[in-house]
Every structure is written in C-alpha cells, then in structure tokens.
Design an enzyme around this catalytic site. Structure first.
Site, mmCIF file in Angstrom:
data_model
loop_
_atom_site.group_PDB
_atom_site.id
_atom_site.type_symbol
_atom_site.label_atom_id
_atom_site.label_comp_id
_atom_site.label_asym_id
_atom_site.label_seq_id
_atom_site.Cartn_x
_atom_site.Cartn_y
_atom_site.Cartn_z
ATOM 1 C CB CYS A 3 5.118 0.146 0.802
ATOM 2 S SG CYS A 3 5.510 1.842 0.293
ATOM 3 C CG ASN A 6 3.060 5.927 -2.315
ATOM 4 O OD1 ASN A 6 2.360 6.812 -2.783
ATOM 5 N ND2 ASN A 6 3.664 5.040 -3.088
ATOM 6 C CB CYS A 8 11.092 3.284 0.684
ATOM 7 S SG CYS A 8 11.735 4.561 1.779
ATOM 8 N NE ARG A 9 8.511 -1.193 2.147
ATOM 9 C CZ ARG A 9 7.845 -1.668 3.186
ATOM 10 N NH1 ARG A 9 7.913 -2.958 3.465
ATOM 11 N NH2 ARG A 9 7.135 -0.874 3.951
ATOM 12 C CB SER A 10 4.538 1.139 -3.077
ATOM 13 O OG SER A 10 4.395 2.355 -2.402
ATOM 14 C CG ASP A 119 10.256 0.147 5.981
ATOM 15 O OD1 ASP A 119 10.923 0.854 5.211
ATOM 16 O OD2 ASP A 119 9.408 0.590 6.765
HETATM 17 P P1 4NP Z 1 7.980 2.592 2.589
HETATM 18 O O1 4NP Z 1 9.052 2.984 3.696
HETATM 19 O O2 4NP Z 1 6.790 2.009 3.313
HETATM 20 O O3 4NP Z 1 8.690 1.568 1.780
HETATM 21 O O4 4NP Z 1 7.654 3.854 1.835
HETATM 22 C C1 4NP Z 1 8.747 3.802 4.779
HETATM 23 C C2 4NP Z 1 8.743 5.172 4.608
HETATM 24 C C3 4NP Z 1 8.498 6.003 5.693
HETATM 25 C C4 4NP Z 1 8.244 5.447 6.926
HETATM 26 C C5 4NP Z 1 8.224 4.079 7.083
HETATM 27 C C6 4NP Z 1 8.478 3.269 6.005
HETATM 28 N N1 4NP Z 1 8.011 6.294 8.031
HETATM 29 O O5 4NP Z 1 7.895 5.768 9.141
HETATM 30 O O6 4NP Z 1 7.930 7.516 7.863
#
Ligand code: 4NP
Length: 153
Positions: A3, A6, A8-10, A119
């Site tokens: 993702c 790294n 939240c989703r992955s 996201d």
């Molecule tokens: P992820 O979510 O891609 O599912 O881990 C996010 C985590 C942090 C951010 C964006 C998306 N960020 O902008 O810091």
C-alpha cells in the site's frame, strides 16, 4: 502486499494472509511494504491493530518498510491495494516478468474490475470494511493458488 504507507491496509493484508497460511499449513511466505517511506520502522496504525485483534489476528510484530526492487525477486506475487500503488510499483518493474507479478488484490476476488481497497487513513472509509475486503481477497488468493479442497473461515 503493498500500500502507500505500510501502516493501514497492507499490514492487515499481510496479517490475514499469514493467518490463513498457518491455518492451512501452506509453504508460503507473505510480507508487506509501502511505496512511501514516511512510516518506515513504525508499528501498524492502532486502528489496524484493533480490527485485526477483533478478528483474532495479532499484527503487532510488524514494522513498516518501503518496497524495494529486490522484492520482485523475493516474491511470486505483488498484490497492491489501489491503482496509485499499482502505478508506483509498475514504474519500479525492471522487465515484463516483474510486471506480470503485480495485480490489484481485489482482482483476485472480482477479476478484471480493478476495484481499489480505499485508503482508510483519514477515516472516511472504515477499517472493518478494509478488513472484510482483504478477507475476501485473501480467500480468493487461496482458492487460486492452493489446492482446491481448502476449507475457509
Ligand atoms: P496505508 O495508509 O497506505 O493503507 O498504510 C496510509 C498511511 C499513511 C499515509 C497515507 C496512507 N500518510 O499519508 O502518511
């Protein structure tokens, strides 16, 4: 499992897949990474930890890392959460063999539809919903790549 951050989703995708790999005693390895480096070394987001915990999965041993080109050599499948991750990883591919390894994870469950796992970081899309999508997708990974007579939860 890839993702953006790294966190939240992955990490959820990794945790759910690892749980099923163990359950079915498969000789597979799974890992996760982000296309970005902002959260490298961090624990998964507390909301991901909580939703995983509610489903009996512990992801607190995970630490965020950034995808690296060598991951194309380490893994047979590079499953990304959304079209933006897809573009970023596709740009890192060195050849057609690398590119063929990349797919949107939801395409395993709903082929050809290019559905994104949204996201959830800013809270508009719920973590439980993300968990449900990834549960569906990882079941489809099992169906596609493990023996046909597996029992799913
Ligand atoms: P992820 O979510 O891609 O599912 O881990 C996010 C985590 C942090 C951010 C964006 C998306 N960020 O902008 O810091």
């Amino acid at each position: 499992m890839v993702c953006l951050g790294n966190i939240c989703r992955s990490p959820l995708a990794e945790g759910i897949m690892a749980h099923k790999i163990k359950q079915h005693q498969l000789d597979w390895s799974v890992d996760s990474a982000g296309t970005g480096a902002w959260h490298v070394g961090n624990l998964p987001d507390s909301r991901s930890i909580e939703v995983a915990q509610r489903h009996g999965i512990d992801i607190t041993h995970q630490r965020a890392k950034q995808f690296e080109t060598k991951d194309f050599d380490r893994y047979d499948l590079i499953l990304v959460m959304d079209s933006s991750n897809y573009q970023n990883i596709n740009r890192l591919a060195r050849n057609d063999a690398d590119k063929k390894k990349i797919d949107l994870i939801m395409n395993l469950a709903i082929p050809g539809r290019n559905v994104n796992v949204p996201d959830p970081y800013y809270g508009e899309f719920g973590f439980e919903k993300v968990f449900e999508m990834l549960n569906q997708a990882t079941n489809a990974v099992l169906e596609q790549y493990a023996q046909k007579n597996l029992q799913h939860n």
